[in-house]
Design an enzyme around this catalytic site. Structure first.
Site, PDB file in Angstrom:
ATOM      1  N   LYS A 179       5.721 -19.676 -22.672  1.00 19.72           N
ATOM      2  CA  LYS A 179       6.338 -18.170 -23.146  1.00 19.72           C
ATOM      3  C   LYS A 179       6.386 -17.132 -22.184  1.00 19.72           C
ATOM      4  CE  LYS A 179       5.499 -21.446 -25.693  1.00 19.72           C
ATOM      5  NZ  LYS A 179       3.238 -21.719 -27.277  1.00 19.72           N
TER       6      LYS A 179
HETATM    7  C1  LIG Z   1       3.152 -22.229 -27.215  1.00 17.37           C
HETATM    8  C2  LIG Z   1       2.494 -22.578 -28.757  1.00 17.37           C
HETATM    9  C3  LIG Z   1       1.175 -22.920 -29.565  1.00 17.37           C
HETATM   10  C4  LIG Z   1       0.710 -23.051 -28.400  1.00 17.37           C
HETATM   11  O1  LIG Z   1      -0.058 -22.737 -27.018  1.00 17.37           O
HETATM   12  P1  LIG Z   1      -1.370 -23.416 -26.410  1.00 17.37           P
HETATM   13  O2  LIG Z   1      -0.895 -22.148 -25.778  1.00 17.37           O
HETATM   14  O3  LIG Z   1      -0.391 -24.321 -25.858  1.00 17.37           O
HETATM   15  O4  LIG Z   1      -2.734 -23.413 -26.970  1.00 17.37           O
HETATM   16  C5  LIG Z   1       1.216 -22.837 -30.917  1.00 17.37           C
HETATM   17  N1  LIG Z   1       1.926 -22.026 -31.607  1.00 17.37           N
HETATM   18  C6  LIG Z   1       3.194 -21.508 -31.419  1.00 17.37           C
HETATM   19  C7  LIG Z   1       4.322 -20.946 -32.065  1.00 17.37           C
HETATM   20  C8  LIG Z   1       3.991 -22.350 -29.613  1.00 17.37           C
HETATM   21  O5  LIG Z   1       4.874 -21.643 -28.744  1.00 17.37           O
END
Ligand SMILES: *Cc1c(COP(=O)(O)O)cnc(C)c1O
Length: 206
Positions: free
Chosen positions: A70
């Site tokens: 992210k």
């Molecule tokens: C990465 C992501 C998640 C999950 O995030 P985690 O930190 O792995 O729980 C949920 N929704 C979206 C749209 C994502 O890109």
């Protein structure tokens, strides 16, 4: 979306796909009409804006992920923001085994007292992870501009190739490009994603 709402619906969860915020005015109107909680999954859209308002201020609850892929990372982990004191309390208890106070609050209040009032889990971010997250946060504006520069290069490169149609960026949004999404193929003749991916791989481009 409104057609999917039933008596059992409790909340709307909107995903800001690729990094472009959803249409929160419309979502809010629908949520209010049906008395539903509006939740934003902003895991793709940290730093993005809708009608001049930052993601994180657009829904009752907004979730961010700090997974390594992210915009910023804490190794693993994430964050929920809300301006609703009741939800904030519930979430703090939920991440802390359903316990009413944490050790900091107890030492502030000078008491040993706590109760386990809810079912909860250990979803606490460690202090080490938070330190990493704070230092990442300072770098976020620079990283977002770099993502936008690269997206603009793609926009320019794809503008004259009708078979590649990038996701449209709406005028009242500021996109932060977790993903740069394209649709392949001319209208009516979609290209096969895996064929394109394999060819790019052979060319050493992915
Ligand atoms: C990465 C992501 C998640 C999950 O995030 P985690 O930190 O792995 O729980 C949920 N929704 C979206 C749209 C994502 O890109």
């Amino acid at each position: 979306m409104e057609k999917k709402i039933t008596q059992r619906t409790k909340a709307i969860i909107a995903v800001d796909y690729a990094g472009q915020p959803c249409d929160y005015d419309s979502l809010r109107a629908i949520a209010d009409r049906h008395n539903l909680i509006l939740i934003a999954d902003a895991c793709h859209s940290l730093g993005a804006e809708y009608k001049g308002k930052k993601v994180g201020t657009l829904a009752d609850l907004t979730a961010f992920s700090f997974h390594p892929v992210k915009h910023i990372t804490t190794g693993e982990g994430g964050m929920v923001v809300t301006d609703n004191a009741e939800y904030a309390g519930k979430i703090r208890r939920f991440r802390n085994h359903g316990i009413t106070t944490d050790h900091r609050q107890r030492s502030k209040d000078g008491t040993w007292y706590y109760e386990m009032v809810d079912l909860g889990y250990n979803y606490r971010l460690t202090d080490f992870q938070c330190a990493l997250g704070l230092s990442q946060l300072r770098k976020l504006p620079g990283w977002i501009s770099r993502r936008r520069e690269i997206a603009a290069q793609y926009d320019g490169a794809f503008a004259h190739i009708p078979a590649i149609r990038p996701l449209r960026v709406l005028k009242d949004r500021k996109h932060t490009y977790h993903l740069y999404v394209i649709r392949l193929g001319q209208e009516g003749s979609e290209a096969d994603r895996s064929v394109i991916f394999d060819s790019l791989k052979k060319m050493g481009s992915v």
